[in-house]
Design an enzyme around this catalytic site. Sequence first.
Site: not given
Ligand code: C5P
Length: 313
Positions: A20, A117, A122, A155
Site C-alpha cells: 500500500k 512503509g 501486513s 494496516d
Molecule cells: O499496528 P501496527 O502493529 O502496524 O503498528 C506498529 C507501530 O506503529 C505501533 O506499535 C506504534 O508504535 C505505531 N503506530 C502508531 N499509530 C498508528 C499505527 C501505528 O503509533 N495509528
Amino acid sequence: MSLSIQPEEQRSITVRAPAKVNLHLGVGRPRNDGFHPLDTVFQAVGLYDDVRASDGDGTVTVEPAAYLPADVLADLADQSGNIVSRAAQLLAANAEDIYGLSRVDLRIEKRIPVAGGLAGGSADAAAALVALDRIWGLDTEDDELLDLAARLGSDVPFALVGGSAHGSGRGELLHALPDATTWWWVVVPSPEGLSTPSVYRRFDEMFPDAPATPASSAAVVAALSSGQPEHLAAALHNDLEAAAIDLRPELGDLIAHGEVEGALRGMVSGSGPTVVFLCESGDHARALADRLQGDDLPVVLVANGPVAGAHVL
Ligand code: C5P
C-alpha cells in the site's frame, strides 16, 4: 487386477496480497493507548507478496526476491515469520475446533520491501489469514476476518480489502473509495529499513503540539475522484514525511531528484523509507524509472494502483 494405495495428495493454496501507499496520511497526537489517530487514504499498488499454505509440519519460510537488499534480508525471516505465525495462531484460536486443524507450512514469496512503509508484513499477514481460512475450510465471515486482521496490525485490514480506501481510527477502520482511473507510481525502496515506531516517536518529538484530530483527507478524496494525476499530485500529503526525512536526510534529496527528473510529485510512503513518485501514465513511469535507476539507485520499481486486496491465485 492390481490394487495400489495412492498417497493422499498434498493440498496447497497460494494467496497474493498487495503493498500500500498512503496518498494522505494525517497523524494526530497519540491516544491513551499509544497509537496515533489517523485520517488516511490507502491505495493498494501492484507490488505483491504471495503466501503459499500447504500440508506440512507447521514451518514458515521466506523466499526473498533478488532485489531485496542484504541487510534487510537478515531480518526478513524473523519479521515476516512473526506476523504470519501470529496470524496462524489467531485464526486457529478463533476456530471452533482448534485440535481438528491440520498442520500447515507457510511459504512467503517476498517482493514487497521489508520495513519500507509499504505494509509488506501486513500483506503477508492478510495473505496468511485468507490462505489458512481456505485450507482449513473455516469460511470465516468477512467482518470477523477484518477484526482478526486489525488485531494483527493497523494496516492488515486494508491488505485484505485493497483498492482505495479511507482509513480512520489507527488505520483499521475502512471505507472503500471509488476510483476514476489507474494511477502510476515509481517506487524506490531504500537499502536499509526504517522501524515504524521510531518514525512515530520522531514525529512526537518534532510535533509535540500535533492536534488531537488529524488533518483531513478531503482534498485527496476529491482528487482521486477527479481522475487527474496533477490534481492528485497537488493533494498528496504525509505527516510522517518530515520525521522520516529527519531520520534519513537522503530521502529529501531523493524526492527532489525525482521531481527534477519529471515526477509529478514525490513523497515518502507511510513511515518510509520507500519513496514513491506519482506519474502521468505507465509510459511516463517507465521512463522516469529508467532515468532514476543507476549505481546509486539499483532498485527502482514501477507499480500501478488501485489493485485488489488479498486473493487466491
Ligand atoms: O499496528 P501496527 O502493529 O502496524 O503498528 C506498529 C507501530 O506503529 C505501533 O506499535 C506504534 O508504535 C505505531 N503506530 C502508531 N499509530 C498508528 C499505527 C501505528 O503509533 N495509528
